[in-house]
Design a protein around this motif. Structure first.
Motif, PDB file in Angstrom:
ATOM      1  N   ASN A  52      43.696  45.117  33.845  1.00 22.33           N
ATOM      2  CA  ASN A  52      43.407  45.084  35.660  1.00 22.33           C
ATOM      3  C   ASN A  52      42.261  46.036  35.858  1.00 22.33           C
ATOM      4  OD1 ASN A  52      44.798  47.544  35.379  1.00 22.33           O
ATOM      5  ND2 ASN A  52      46.896  46.450  35.684  1.00 22.33           N
ATOM      6  N   SER A  53      42.202  46.285  37.421  1.00 18.82           N
ATOM      7  CA  SER A  53      41.187  47.151  37.859  1.00 18.82           C
ATOM      8  C   SER A  53      41.473  48.575  37.454  1.00 18.82           C
ATOM      9  CB  SER A  53      41.097  47.198  39.304  1.00 18.82           C
ATOM     10  OG  SER A  53      42.389  47.101  39.848  1.00 18.82           O
ATOM     11  N   ALA A  54      42.595  49.048  37.166  1.00 22.84           N
ATOM     12  CA  ALA A  54      43.237  50.432  36.604  1.00 22.84           C
ATOM     13  C   ALA A  54      42.827  50.482  35.063  1.00 22.84           C
ATOM     14  CB  ALA A  54      44.564  50.625  36.866  1.00 22.84           C
ATOM     15  N   GLY A  55      42.302  49.567  34.411  1.00 23.54           N
ATOM     16  CA  GLY A  55      41.984  49.746  32.733  1.00 23.54           C
ATOM     17  C   GLY A  55      43.357  49.585  31.933  1.00 23.54           C
ATOM     18  N   THR A  56      44.330  48.966  32.569  1.00 22.51           N
ATOM     19  CA  THR A  56      45.513  48.784  31.702  1.00 22.51           C
ATOM     20  C   THR A  56      45.910  47.174  31.940  1.00 22.51           C
ATOM     21  OG1 THR A  56      47.712  49.409  31.334  1.00 22.51           O
ATOM     22  CG2 THR A  56      46.969  49.433  33.597  1.00 22.51           C
ATOM     23  N   ASN A  57      46.685  46.787  30.893  1.00 21.77           N
ATOM     24  CA  ASN A  57      47.151  45.460  30.880  1.00 21.77           C
ATOM     25  C   ASN A  57      48.529  45.581  31.208  1.00 21.77           C
ATOM     26  OD1 ASN A  57      48.189  46.161  28.394  1.00 21.77           O
ATOM     27  ND2 ASN A  57      48.123  44.237  27.484  1.00 21.77           N
ATOM     28  N   ARG A  58      49.150  46.512  31.761  1.00 18.38           N
ATOM     29  CA  ARG A  58      50.632  46.485  32.016  1.00 18.38           C
ATOM     30  C   ARG A  58      50.603  46.335  33.526  1.00 18.38           C
ATOM     31  NH1 ARG A  58      54.082  48.655  28.461  1.00 18.38           N
ATOM     32  NH2 ARG A  58      55.563  49.366  30.060  1.00 18.38           N
ATOM     33  N   LEU A  59      51.938  45.531  33.863  1.00 19.84           N
ATOM     34  CA  LEU A  59      52.069  45.021  35.045  1.00 19.84           C
ATOM     35  C   LEU A  59      53.091  45.901  35.783  1.00 19.84           C
ATOM     36  CD1 LEU A  59      51.719  42.907  37.377  1.00 19.84           C
ATOM     37  CD2 LEU A  59      53.274  41.415  36.515  1.00 19.84           C
ATOM     38  N   LEU A  60      52.679  46.785  36.967  1.00 22.40           N
ATOM     39  CA  LEU A  60      53.766  47.707  37.160  1.00 22.40           C
ATOM     40  C   LEU A  60      54.495  47.146  38.381  1.00 22.40           C
ATOM     41  CD1 LEU A  60      51.533  50.892  37.275  1.00 22.40           C
ATOM     42  CD2 LEU A  60      53.270  49.881  35.727  1.00 22.40           C
ATOM     43  N   LEU A  61      55.885  47.064  38.312  1.00 28.16           N
ATOM     44  CA  LEU A  61      56.622  46.713  39.378  1.00 28.16           C
ATOM     45  C   LEU A  61      57.608  47.456  39.960  1.00 28.16           C
ATOM     46  CD1 LEU A  61      56.955  43.003  38.302  1.00 28.16           C
ATOM     47  CD2 LEU A  61      55.485  43.695  39.951  1.00 28.16           C
ATOM     48  N   SER A  62      57.981  47.663  41.404  1.00 24.95           N
ATOM     49  CA  SER A  62      58.905  48.467  41.819  1.00 24.95           C
ATOM     50  C   SER A  62      60.214  47.731  41.812  1.00 24.95           C
ATOM     51  CB  SER A  62      58.428  49.308  43.035  1.00 24.95           C
ATOM     52  OG  SER A  62      58.232  48.207  44.061  1.00 24.95           O
ATOM     53  N   ALA A  63      61.303  47.994  42.306  1.00 24.29           N
ATOM     54  CA  ALA A  63      62.566  47.327  42.456  1.00 24.29           C
ATOM     55  C   ALA A  63      62.472  46.099  43.432  1.00 24.29           C
ATOM     56  CB  ALA A  63      63.587  48.023  42.857  1.00 24.29           C
ATOM     57  N   GLN A  64      62.756  44.852  42.724  1.00 22.71           N
ATOM     58  CA  GLN A  64      62.516  43.529  43.737  1.00 22.71           C
ATOM     59  C   GLN A  64      61.140  43.055  43.798  1.00 22.71           C
ATOM     60  OE1 GLN A  64      65.270  41.781  43.838  1.00 22.71           O
ATOM     61  NE2 GLN A  64      66.344  43.332  42.907  1.00 22.71           N
ATOM     62  N   GLU A  65      59.999  43.869  43.336  1.00 27.63           N
ATOM     63  CA  GLU A  65      58.660  43.582  43.818  1.00 27.63           C
ATOM     64  C   GLU A  65      58.243  42.387  42.942  1.00 27.63           C
ATOM     65  OE1 GLU A  65      54.277  45.668  43.918  1.00 27.63           O
ATOM     66  OE2 GLU A  65      55.982  46.730  43.040  1.00 27.63           O
ATOM     67  N   ILE A  66      57.247  41.486  43.519  1.00 30.13           N
ATOM     68  CA  ILE A  66      56.718  40.633  42.737  1.00 30.13           C
ATOM     69  C   ILE A  66      55.246  40.939  42.372  1.00 30.13           C
ATOM     70  CG2 ILE A  66      56.049  37.940  42.920  1.00 30.13           C
ATOM     71  CD1 ILE A  66      58.310  37.358  44.746  1.00 30.13           C
ATOM     72  N   GLY A  67      54.942  40.472  41.188  1.00 29.20           N
ATOM     73  CA  GLY A  67      53.566  40.644  40.805  1.00 29.20           C
ATOM     74  C   GLY A  67      53.042  39.724  40.003  1.00 29.20           C
ATOM     75  N   PHE A  68      51.615  39.807  39.634  1.00 33.21           N
ATOM     76  CA  PHE A  68      50.965  38.688  39.053  1.00 33.21           C
ATOM     77  C   PHE A  68      50.033  39.357  37.729  1.00 33.21           C
ATOM     78  CE2 PHE A  68      51.819  37.588  43.337  1.00 33.21           C
ATOM     79  CZ  PHE A  68      52.263  36.355  43.219  1.00 33.21           C
ATOM     80  N   ALA A  69      49.981  38.526  36.612  1.00 30.27           N
ATOM     81  CA  ALA A  69      49.053  38.985  35.721  1.00 30.27           C
ATOM     82  C   ALA A  69      48.507  37.512  35.229  1.00 30.27           C
ATOM     83  CB  ALA A  69      49.742  39.557  34.684  1.00 30.27           C
ATOM     84  N   THR A  70      47.300  37.663  34.427  1.00 25.21           N
ATOM     85  CA  THR A  70      46.614  36.477  33.793  1.00 25.21           C
ATOM     86  C   THR A  70      46.463  36.625  32.295  1.00 25.21           C
ATOM     87  OG1 THR A  70      44.320  37.344  34.326  1.00 25.21           O
ATOM     88  CG2 THR A  70      45.475  35.690  35.785  1.00 25.21           C
ATOM     89  N   MET A  71      46.425  35.690  31.392  1.00 26.36           N
ATOM     90  CA  MET A  71      45.908  35.808  30.080  1.00 26.36           C
ATOM     91  C   MET A  71      44.980  34.622  29.820  1.00 26.36           C
ATOM     92  SD  MET A  71      49.884  36.035  28.323  1.00 26.36           S
ATOM     93  CE  MET A  71      50.569  35.072  29.797  1.00 26.36           C
TER      94      MET A  71
END
Length: 300
Positions: A52-71
Motif C-alpha cells: 500500500n501507500s505506506a510501503g507495507t502489505n499488511r492491512l491494518l484494521l481497528s475493531a469492527q473496521e472494514i478494509g480492502f486489499a488487492t493481490m
C-alpha cells in the motif's frame, strides 16, 4: 462439437492437470529419459497482498473496521494456488474474495479466516486448486470482528506454482480451458449465527443458482462449545443420527479432514444447520464448506 468438449460439459475436470495428467519423466522415441519440459517451465510461487501507500502489505484494521486489499498477478504466467496461509495471531476477522475485473466472488458471503487461513507451519491445503490468470487481480474485503480497542494487522499469503507456458502450447490451451469449468468456492451460512447463552438457532446455506457444488470439506470456528444437526432443507434427509458435539464435528484451519468422496449439491439446494449452545455464554459460530462449483453449461 468434438466429443472431448461435450464430455467436459458433463463432468468436472481437475484443475491440477500437471500432476494428475503429466509424468515427471518423459521419454521420446530414440532419446534418453528427460525431465518433463512442462516442469521446467514452472516455479513455486507465493501470492500476497500488494504493497500500500505506506510501503507495507499488511492491512491494518481497528475493531469492527472494514478494509480492502488487492493481490495482483503481473503477467508473468498463470498461477495455480493450492494452499492458504496468513498471520497466525490476528485472525478474528471475516473476509470476501472476488475477481477485480468481473466482480465474480469466491464465496457466497464473508467467511471467517479461522476456518480456511492456515499458518506457515500448517497451511490450509485446498481440495481443488485456484487458478489465477496471468493478468488477474484479486480483491479482498475484510472486517475485524474483535470488540477490543487494538488495531490489528492482517496478511494472507497463497502458495502455489506459476506456469511459464507458451499461450499457444496445445496442452496449456486444452487443460487451461477445461479447468475453468470447475472453480474453487466457499460457502458459509446465509446469515450470521450468534447464539445467546444456552440458546438455539437454525441457519441455512443456499447454493448458487448457476452451478453444482462439489462439497469436499467442512471447518468451523466458534466462541464456545455447541452441538448441531444438519439436514437437507424441506426434506427428511439428515446427515447425522443425533446432534453432534462441536468437539467431534469437524476440523479448523490447521487440523481438518476431507470427505472421502465429495457430495454433489444441486443449484439452489439448501442445507439447514440447527445449533444449540453448550458453553453457557454468548456464542458466535462460523461454518465454512470448501469445494468447487461446477458450471456445467460453460463452453470450452
Amino acid at each position: 462439437m468434438p466429443r472431448r468438449q461435450i464430455e467436459a460439459k458433463l463432468k468436472p475436470v481437475a484443475t491440477n492437470f500437471l500432476f494428475s495428467g503429466e509424468p515427471f519423466i518423459v521419454k521420446r522415441d530414440g532419446e534418453m529419459a528427460l525431465p518433463n519440459p512442462l516442469l521446467q517451465k514452472m516455479t513455486p510461487y507465493w501470492l500476497s497482498f500488494d504493497e500500500n501507500s505506506a510501503g507495507t502489505n499488511r492491512l491494518l484494521l481497528s475493531a469492527q473496521e472494514i478494509g480492502f486489499a488487492t493481490m495482483t498477478n503481473d503477467f508473468g504466467g498463470d498461477i495455480e494456488i493450492y494452499a492458504l496461509t496468513g498471520d497466525q495471531d490476528d485472525l478474528d476477522y471475516t473476509f470476501l474474495l472476488k475477481d477485480h475485473q468481473s466482480g465474480s466472488e469466491f464465496m457466497n458471503r464473508k467467511i471467517h479466516a479461522q476456518t480456511v487461513i492456515g499458518t506457515n507451519e500448517r497451511p490450509f491445503f485446498l481440495p481443488f486448486p485456484i487458478l489465477i490468470d496471468r493478468d488477474q487481480v484479486i480483491d479482498l474485503e475484510a472486517r475485524n470482528g474483535a470488540n477490543d480497542n487494538v488495531t490489528k494487522g492482517i496478511v494472507q499469503t497463497y502458495l502455489g506454482h506459476r506456469y511459464y507456458f507458451d499461450i499457444n502450447d496445445l496442452q496449456y490451451k486444452e487443460f487451461g480451458a477445461l479447468s475453468r469449468s470447475l472453480r474453487t468456492y466457499f460457502y458459509t451460512t446465509d446469515n450470521d449465527v450468534a447464539l445467546v447463552a444456552n440458546g438455539n438457532e437454525a441457519s441455512f446455506i443456499t447454493m448458487r443458482s448457476d452451478a453444482f457444488f462439489y462439497w469436499k470439506r467442512i471447518s468451523f470456528f466458534s466462541d464456545g462449545e455447541f452441538k448441531l444437526n444438519i439436514k437437507r432443507a424441506n426434506s427428511s434427509v439428515e446427515f447425522n443420527n443425533v446432534e453432534i458435539n462441536s468437539n467431534a464435528f469437524a476440523g479448523n484451519r490447521e487440523r481438518y479432514w476431507d470427505f472421502r468422496l465429495p457430495m454433489v449439491l444441486s443449484p439452489k439446494e439448501r442445507l439447514r444447520f440447527e445449533f444449540t449452545d453448550l458453553s453457557g455464554n454468548p456464542n458466535r459460530i462460523f461454518v465454512t464448506l470448501t469445494g468447487a462449483n461446477f458450471y456445467a453449461n460453460i463452453g470450452v
